[in-house]
Design a protein around this motif. Structure first.
Motif, PDB file in Angstrom:
ATOM      1  N   ALA A  89      49.409  67.349  -9.597  1.00  0.00           N
ATOM      2  CA  ALA A  89      51.293  66.946  -8.770  1.00  0.00           C
ATOM      3  C   ALA A  89      51.853  67.953  -9.400  1.00  0.00           C
ATOM      4  CB  ALA A  89      50.982  65.403  -9.046  1.00  0.00           C
ATOM      5  N   ALA A  90      52.226  68.310 -10.321  1.00  0.00           N
ATOM      6  CA  ALA A  90      52.807  68.905 -10.865  1.00  0.00           C
ATOM      7  C   ALA A  90      52.688  69.828 -10.506  1.00  0.00           C
ATOM      8  CB  ALA A  90      52.809  68.993 -12.749  1.00  0.00           C
ATOM      9  N   GLN A  95      54.408  74.537  -6.851  1.00  0.00           N
ATOM     10  CA  GLN A  95      54.418  75.429  -6.484  1.00  0.00           C
ATOM     11  C   GLN A  95      55.413  75.197  -5.076  1.00  0.00           C
ATOM     12  OE1 GLN A  95      50.725  75.563  -3.858  1.00  0.00           O
ATOM     13  NE2 GLN A  95      50.952  77.166  -3.155  1.00  0.00           N
ATOM     14  N   ALA A  96      55.338  74.088  -4.457  1.00  0.00           N
ATOM     15  CA  ALA A  96      56.659  73.879  -3.191  1.00  0.00           C
ATOM     16  C   ALA A  96      58.135  74.551  -4.003  1.00  0.00           C
ATOM     17  CB  ALA A  96      56.756  71.981  -3.202  1.00  0.00           C
ATOM     18  N   GLU A  97      58.067  73.672  -5.146  1.00  0.00           N
ATOM     19  CA  GLU A  97      59.694  74.760  -5.541  1.00  0.00           C
ATOM     20  C   GLU A  97      60.094  76.622  -5.454  1.00  0.00           C
ATOM     21  OE1 GLU A  97      63.688  74.709  -6.641  1.00  0.00           O
ATOM     22  OE2 GLU A  97      62.582  72.893  -5.835  1.00  0.00           O
ATOM     23  N   LEU A  98      59.005  76.489  -5.909  1.00  0.00           N
ATOM     24  CA  LEU A  98      58.985  78.941  -5.515  1.00  0.00           C
ATOM     25  C   LEU A  98      58.711  79.114  -4.518  1.00  0.00           C
ATOM     26  CD1 LEU A  98      55.491  78.996  -8.413  1.00  0.00           C
ATOM     27  CD2 LEU A  98      58.560  80.090  -8.089  1.00  0.00           C
ATOM     28  N   VAL A  99      57.709  78.124  -3.475  1.00  0.00           N
ATOM     29  CA  VAL A  99      57.963  78.429  -1.808  1.00  0.00           C
ATOM     30  C   VAL A  99      59.831  78.466  -1.372  1.00  0.00           C
ATOM     31  CG1 VAL A  99      57.563  77.591   0.156  1.00  0.00           C
ATOM     32  CG2 VAL A  99      55.320  78.101  -1.655  1.00  0.00           C
ATOM     33  N   ASN A 100      60.528  76.998  -2.319  1.00  0.00           N
ATOM     34  CA  ASN A 100      61.174  76.483  -1.642  1.00  0.00           C
ATOM     35  C   ASN A 100      62.453  77.919  -2.452  1.00  0.00           C
ATOM     36  OD1 ASN A 100      64.210  75.497  -0.451  1.00  0.00           O
ATOM     37  ND2 ASN A 100      63.910  74.629  -1.700  1.00  0.00           N
TER      38      ASN A 100
END
Length: 111
Positions: A89-90, A95-100
């Motif tokens: 989950a972390a 990964q979602a934060e990097l994409v953002n």
């Protein structure tokens, strides 16, 4: 078993309750300092009672140790599973934060 050992030791030897419990725990955990012992080992009745109570104590101690080991193993498997899920989950959140963050970088054509 420790209760049987303590009760028998207390009545056979006129020990206090504290000394009886001390004797039972020291005997059943196989430490056996030798500072207290039951009566005369030559007496067959006392020898048989001592043998039975210590044998039962060994079995009880072994069962408790085995139960603790199984509980520890189950707990470790559970924690490992939960840690794996949390790690996944972390990683997904990172990964979602990097994409953002990458999406917020201005393109070279807009500069």
């Amino acid at each position: 078993s420790s209760g049987i050992n303590a009760e028998y030791g207390g009545t056979a030897e006129n020990w206090s309750q504290l000394v009886s419990v001390y004797y039972a725990m020291i005997s059943l955990t196989t430490i056996g300092f030798g500072d207290f012992y039951l009566g005369n080992p030559e007496n067959p009745k006392q020898a048989a009672m001592l043998f039975l109570s210590i044998s039962f104590g060994f079995a009880l101690f072994s069962y408790a140790f085995q139960t603790y080991a199984k509980l520890s193993e189950t707990t470790m498997k559970y924690l490992k599973d939960k840690t794996g899920k949390l790690t996944a989950a972390a990683a997904n959140a990172a990964q979602a934060e990097l994409v953002n963050m990458v999406d917020k970088i201005p393109s070279p054509t807009s500069i």
